[in-house]
Write an enzyme that holds these catalytic residues in place. Structure first.
Site, PDB file in Angstrom:
ATOM      1  N   ASP A 290       0.855  -1.184   0.000  1.00 52.17           N
ATOM      2  CA  ASP A 290       0.000   0.000   0.000  1.00 52.17           C
ATOM      3  C   ASP A 290       0.894   1.238   0.000  1.00 52.17           C
ATOM      4  O   ASP A 290       2.034   1.197   0.463  1.00 52.17           O
ATOM      5  CB  ASP A 290      -0.905  -0.011   1.233  1.00 52.17           C
ATOM      6  CG  ASP A 290      -2.067   0.973   1.152  1.00 52.17           C
ATOM      7  OD1 ASP A 290      -2.187   1.668   0.127  1.00 52.17           O
ATOM      8  OD2 ASP A 290      -2.842   1.032   2.119  1.00 52.17           O
ATOM      9  N   HIS A 291       0.354   2.321  -0.523  1.00 56.91           N
ATOM     10  CA  HIS A 291       1.095   3.579  -0.584  1.00 56.91           C
ATOM     11  C   HIS A 291       1.063   4.272   0.773  1.00 56.91           C
ATOM     12  O   HIS A 291       0.036   4.834   1.160  1.00 56.91           O
ATOM     13  CB  HIS A 291       0.488   4.503  -1.642  1.00 56.91           C
ATOM     14  CG  HIS A 291       0.818   4.108  -3.040  1.00 56.91           C
ATOM     15  ND1 HIS A 291      -0.070   4.254  -4.085  1.00 56.91           N
ATOM     16  CD2 HIS A 291       1.948   3.585  -3.584  1.00 56.91           C
ATOM     17  CE1 HIS A 291       0.499   3.831  -5.207  1.00 56.91           C
ATOM     18  NE2 HIS A 291       1.711   3.417  -4.926  1.00 56.91           N
ATOM     19  N   TYR A 464      -4.875   4.927   0.383  1.00 52.29           N
ATOM     20  CA  TYR A 464      -6.005   4.092  -0.075  1.00 52.29           C
ATOM     21  C   TYR A 464      -5.722   3.280  -1.337  1.00 52.29           C
ATOM     22  O   TYR A 464      -6.593   3.149  -2.190  1.00 52.29           O
ATOM     23  CB  TYR A 464      -7.262   4.950  -0.313  1.00 52.29           C
ATOM     24  CG  TYR A 464      -7.460   6.052   0.693  1.00 52.29           C
ATOM     25  CD1 TYR A 464      -7.679   5.765   2.043  1.00 52.29           C
ATOM     26  CD2 TYR A 464      -7.431   7.389   0.300  1.00 52.29           C
ATOM     27  CE1 TYR A 464      -7.849   6.780   2.973  1.00 52.29           C
ATOM     28  CE2 TYR A 464      -7.601   8.408   1.231  1.00 52.29           C
ATOM     29  CZ  TYR A 464      -7.809   8.101   2.562  1.00 52.29           C
ATOM     30  OH  TYR A 464      -7.974   9.119   3.466  1.00 52.29           O
ATOM     31  N   HIS A 465      -4.546   2.656  -1.428  1.00 50.53           N
ATOM     32  CA  HIS A 465      -4.222   1.882  -2.627  1.00 50.53           C
ATOM     33  C   HIS A 465      -3.683   0.484  -2.288  1.00 50.53           C
ATOM     34  O   HIS A 465      -2.611   0.096  -2.740  1.00 50.53           O
ATOM     35  CB  HIS A 465      -3.184   2.637  -3.477  1.00 50.53           C
ATOM     36  CG  HIS A 465      -3.634   3.989  -3.920  1.00 50.53           C
ATOM     37  ND1 HIS A 465      -2.766   5.044  -4.127  1.00 50.53           N
ATOM     38  CD2 HIS A 465      -4.876   4.470  -4.202  1.00 50.53           C
ATOM     39  CE1 HIS A 465      -3.447   6.113  -4.508  1.00 50.53           C
ATOM     40  NE2 HIS A 465      -4.723   5.786  -4.556  1.00 50.53           N
ATOM     41  N   PRO A 466      -4.428  -0.327  -1.523  1.00 55.04           N
ATOM     42  CA  PRO A 466      -3.937  -1.674  -1.193  1.00 55.04           C
ATOM     43  C   PRO A 466      -4.027  -2.619  -2.392  1.00 55.04           C
ATOM     44  O   PRO A 466      -4.994  -2.586  -3.146  1.00 55.04           O
ATOM     45  CB  PRO A 466      -4.881  -2.118  -0.070  1.00 55.04           C
ATOM     46  CG  PRO A 466      -6.168  -1.397  -0.367  1.00 55.04           C
ATOM     47  CD  PRO A 466      -5.749  -0.056  -0.923  1.00 55.04           C
TER      48      PRO A 466
END
Length: 529
Positions: A290-291, A464-466
């Protein structure tokens, strides 16, 4: 018997795309299962209401305490309802870097190099600028320029330019690096989610059954083949049968959860939860990436940015009325209006940090009420080295999964984030942003590694980028093969961000839609072959 050719689990970015493409020609019967509702309301459709919907009827997941964040619990909101996270996100249209997809191919994902995926990005896209070598026209997903960006967002781009950082008008073209205003997934001033693009145009077709309010309990597996899906609607348990296959598109958290509830995953963990092991697959729920993101914030005396004041409130009331009447004005904001991609580490093969500029002050994912006006600047590590997991908290499908991103476990991630935050401050201190006399909300000696690291660990969290929890690969240990078919069980495809072997260098909505587009073609090819 309640039976269809294909059953798609999840109406999010990828699930909307794959179900719409499978159903559009009328040759197949398709059932789309979605746990949430239709998301057909003006709060979802009005871009400027985004801060008020992310914390509403969506999945409000928490992480386990993060040792890399000084023991803090992170927040992981995900979209629930048709459109999934594309119905609550900042609508930023970014595909990632060409290097990302070439790297996927180099890792053994044959057929996923940039030249392989570009036609699918173009196929999905309807860009207001028209089609060219990099962009599509006439696809379901509307991509627009912003109608009313805040003056401070333009000032951010100019401040970056004053530091000799290049300006770009297209982050998805020949070159990703640079700073500019983002394009957004909007159409005529409204949010254009994946569901509005792919699902709603087919509503009412006899071959397409859209079932909202459907909690998936498990896959039905018979003799090594997925033949249906066990669901619960209200208090009623049902089984929806699939003659030719099931496509799992529940996202990076819920897709591995559903697999594990079905007995597919790390065997020892499943046994701990009292679940019979159908297929011991350690990669399910592993490789979570994730980011990690740090938000710098500055207050201004100027009321030009969005803010919490009488003047700011009156301006927003007028803007809401304008948007209801004309679909124009500042309520078309995506909030993350501007940004950029740049390289802070000398050995990076592509930009390693992404910035999102927000003309408002944000604290704790917008959950903390902040007075006054100002602006925020996100900096995130584009290709993190840290790896985490998704596991079950219980065998109850209604319970949240146990999410451990393991943020900042790898010191290389901190080094990149440190460089990104320092550049954030340099940009904010350059004109014309500096003309706003911005006051740092979290002052720190930006050149002191230890002090900066401590501040980052106290405040950083996800953007919010899993991805990665059902990774694709050419190896037997991978969860899906290069056509997104599940390994070790028949009749199952997985199509969402969970299949990414490596996190892309950018926002994950557009890549997830591309994955859904590709999966639909893989499913059709198998049926015709």
């Amino acid at each position: 018997m309640d039976s269809f050719d294909y059953v798609v689990i999840g109406g999010g970015s990828a699930g909307s795309a794959v179900s719409g493409r499978l159903a559009e020609d009328g040759r197949r019967t398709v059932c789309l299962l979605e746990a949430g509702g239709t998301n057909d309301n003006f709060l979802i459709k009005t871009p400027g209401f985004m801060p008020f919907i992310r914390n509403s009827s969506n999945y409000k997941y928490d992480t386990v305490p993060q040792k890399g964040l000084n023991g803090r619990i992170g927040y992981q909101p995900r979209g629930r309802g048709l459109g999934g996270s594309s119905a609550i996100n900042a609508m930023v249209y970014i595909r990632g870097n060409a290097w990302d997809y070439d790297n996927w191919a180099a890792l053994g994902c044959d057929g996923w190099a940039y030249d392989d995926v570009l036609p699918y990005f173009k196929k999905a896209e309807d860009n207001v600028r028209g089609g060219n070598d990099y962009h599509g026209s006439g696809g379901p997903l509307r991509v627009s320029d912003q109608g009313s960006p805040n003056p401070t967002s333009r000032a951010f781009v100019e401040s970056a330019a004053s530091l000799q950082l290049p300006t770009t008008t297209d982050f998805n073209g020949e070159k990703q690096s640079g700073f500019g205003l983002y394009q957004v997934t909007q159409k005529d001033g409204e949010r254009w989610s994946a569901a509005r693009a792919y699902v709603e145009p087919l509503r009412g077709k006899s071959n397409f059954d859209i079932r909202t309010g459907s909690l998936v309990e498990r896959l039905v597996i018979e003799d090594g083949r997925v033949t249906g899906v066990a669901i619960r609607r209200g208090n009623k348990a049902e089984i929806v049968h699939a003659r030719h296959g099931v496509i799992l598109s529940a996202g990076a958290f819920n897709s591995p959860q559903i697999l594990m509830l079905s007995g597919i995953g790390p065997g020892a963990h499943l046994q701990e939860q009292g679940i019979a092991v159908t297929l011991d697959k350690p990669a399910v729920g592993s490789d979570l990436q994730d980011h990690i993101d740090y938000v710098s914030g500055w207050e201004t005396k100027s009321r030009e940015p969005f803010g919490n004041s009488l003047e700011g409130t009156l301006r927003m009331v007028k803007a809401i009325i304008e948007h209801r009447r004309k679909r124009t004005g500042i309520m078309t904001t995506c909030f993350a209006e501007a940004g950029g991609f740049w390289t802070v580490m000398p050995d990076a093969p592509a930009p390693d940090v992404q910035w999102h500029f927000v003309p408002a002050v944000l604290e704790d994912h917008g959950r903390e009420n902040v007075g006054g006006h100002g602006f925020s600047l996100h900096a995130c590590v584009l290709r993190p080295e840290s790896r985490g997991t998704v596991r079950l908290n219980s065998a109850n499908p209604a319970d949240a999964p146990r999410i451990d991103p393991n943020f900042l476990d790898d010191e290389r991630d901190m080094a990149v984030l440190r460089g990104g935050v320092r550049l954030s401050h340099r940009i904010a201190e350059a004109p014309p942003l500096s003309d706003y006399d911005p006051q740092d909300r979290h002052p720190v000696d930006i050149n002191d590694d230890a002090a900066l690291d401590e501040l980052i660990r106290n405040r950083a969290d996800t953007v919010y980028h899993p991805v990665g929890t059902c990774r694709m690969g050419g190896d037997d240990d991978s969860v899906v093969d290069n056509t997104l078919k599940a390994r070790g069980v028949d009749g199952l495809w997985i199509a969402d961000a969970s299949i990414m072997p490596r996190l892309v260098s950018g926002n994950t909505n557009a890549p997830s839609i591309m994955i859904g587009e590709r999966c639909a073609d893989f499913v059709k090819a198998e049926a015709s072959g």
